[in-house]
Design an enzyme around this catalytic site. Sequence first.
Site, PDB file in Angstrom:
ATOM      1  N   HIS A 144       2.588  41.042  59.023  1.00 60.29           N
ATOM      2  CA  HIS A 144       1.302  41.175  59.712  1.00 60.29           C
ATOM      3  C   HIS A 144       0.790  39.835  60.243  1.00 60.29           C
ATOM      4  O   HIS A 144      -0.087  39.807  61.103  1.00 60.29           O
ATOM      5  CB  HIS A 144       0.260  41.861  58.819  1.00 60.29           C
ATOM      6  CG  HIS A 144      -0.302  41.015  57.723  1.00 60.29           C
ATOM      7  ND1 HIS A 144       0.145  41.093  56.421  1.00 60.29           N
ATOM      8  CD2 HIS A 144      -1.275  40.082  57.718  1.00 60.29           C
ATOM      9  CE1 HIS A 144      -0.540  40.259  55.668  1.00 60.29           C
ATOM     10  NE2 HIS A 144      -1.406  39.625  56.429  1.00 60.29           N
ATOM     11  N   SER A 198      -1.965  34.668  53.503  1.00 56.84           N
ATOM     12  CA  SER A 198      -0.889  35.623  53.773  1.00 56.84           C
ATOM     13  C   SER A 198       0.404  34.899  54.109  1.00 56.84           C
ATOM     14  O   SER A 198       0.427  34.039  54.996  1.00 56.84           O
ATOM     15  CB  SER A 198      -1.255  36.522  54.967  1.00 56.84           C
ATOM     16  OG  SER A 198      -1.993  37.623  54.555  1.00 56.84           O
ATOM     17  N   ASP A 248       6.222  44.345  54.539  1.00 57.60           N
ATOM     18  CA  ASP A 248       5.379  43.280  55.087  1.00 57.60           C
ATOM     19  C   ASP A 248       6.035  41.908  54.956  1.00 57.60           C
ATOM     20  O   ASP A 248       5.364  40.916  54.693  1.00 57.60           O
ATOM     21  CB  ASP A 248       4.004  43.272  54.421  1.00 57.60           C
ATOM     22  CG  ASP A 248       2.952  42.545  55.269  1.00 57.60           C
ATOM     23  OD1 ASP A 248       3.236  42.282  56.455  1.00 57.60           O
ATOM     24  OD2 ASP A 248       1.875  42.231  54.739  1.00 57.60           O
TER      25      ASP A 248
END
Length: 465
Positions: free
Chosen positions: A120, A225, A150
């Site tokens: 993402h 992230s 992911d």
Amino acid sequence: MKKIASLILVSVLGGIITLGSYKLFLEDETTNFLPENNVTQESFIPVNNSNRIYGTNADFTEAAEKTVHAVVHVKNVAVFKGPRNIWEYYQYGNSGGRALQGAGSGVIITPDGYIVTNNHVIEGASEIEVTLNNNETYKAEVIGSDPISDIALIKVDAEDLEYIPFGNSDNVKLGEWVLAVGNPFNLKSTVTAGIISAKARDLNARDNSPQSFIQTDAAINPGNSGGALVNINGELIGINTAISSPSGSYIGYAFAVPSNNARKIVEDIMEYGDVQQGILGIRGGSITPAAIQELELSESQGVFVSDVTPGSGAAKAGIREKDIIKKIDNIRITKFSDLTGYINSKRPGDKVLVKIVRDGEEKELNVELTKLETYSIAAIGLEVANVTEEELKALNAPNGVKINRTLAENLPSADLVGGIISEINNQKVNSIRDVREVIQERRTSDPIVITYYDHNGEKQRMAWR
């Protein structure tokens, strides 16, 4: 296809949010992608098998020094021609520009510039810019990605970079000290400390989710992230992915993809170009108090087998309906996410030792994992399979999966089988993994609408309500 962030947007403590730090502004300079560098699994990913350190008087300085220079800042840039809104028109006229649409972190895993991050963080990027801790900046290319887990692999053209070796995430223990390294709120080279709060955590409300996360209370915020979760030896044990917070910032719960799963995905991308998913060949679920009462089970933990796929490794090994899986190799199975977390670190052809309980007796069975070749969409009575480029071209389909067979007698098998499904509920699908993601994220009460190309190459739509 939905962004992978949608997989983890569930109601846990008010909501799950992804950690990519998103903002929008324009930059003037333009850049080009690097040429693709083909590699195989022989370009090994370093692994650290050193002795582990435990203790209450842990010193974090060595682990921090080992890892902070191997975690990078990743910028996701979209290049556009002409203004996309009135604000851009007044700012830049008709010339267009570059917009930063996302930022996060990444972990250097080899000295020649391979970097693992979250899908993402880089999804939809026209350009990817990577900044090292010493402020050196590189343009990166996407080698491959897996939206379901992911995880994405990118590459910069550099040598002799500091990197973090993979540790064994199966060996992490509850209460073990860990460090989270990343770039929260665009603050470079941030290190926070915490402990392992839980293992094999499933953030999806459904029990058949492929997710399995490490949970930590190390402070993680938007921008972390794709950053590193490391143990006190400086070994990579997870890729930071999500936080649980009603406000969008840290409140004590954060989640990371286990390093064994991330490493397997990266190696698959390097060697095969996509993820090679091995499966046991069973359907089932965690044993719950309700299941114990309804099914009159004698076991309180494990995975209850509700169905075995014919021809699968589980079927060939002798696993049966109503068996209870208690252990796979040396991994104790107390819930479904324990099973999926471990199996997702394996490939087709790998052999595992499965301990089951059947009629009160324990048995051990050797199972060879098979490849996920087909997926049954039970709600509409269709089985789909991955499709070749030749099959796509034959029906003028831009993407999709092949209808392999019909599972319901009322469906026109002769008309459907061999057709290509390109979209499900207006989401593009390129593989059976994509199909599984769309179906699992759908509410049971929602209709299913497929867009498919028939035998004549004509685009059709069918709806099930």
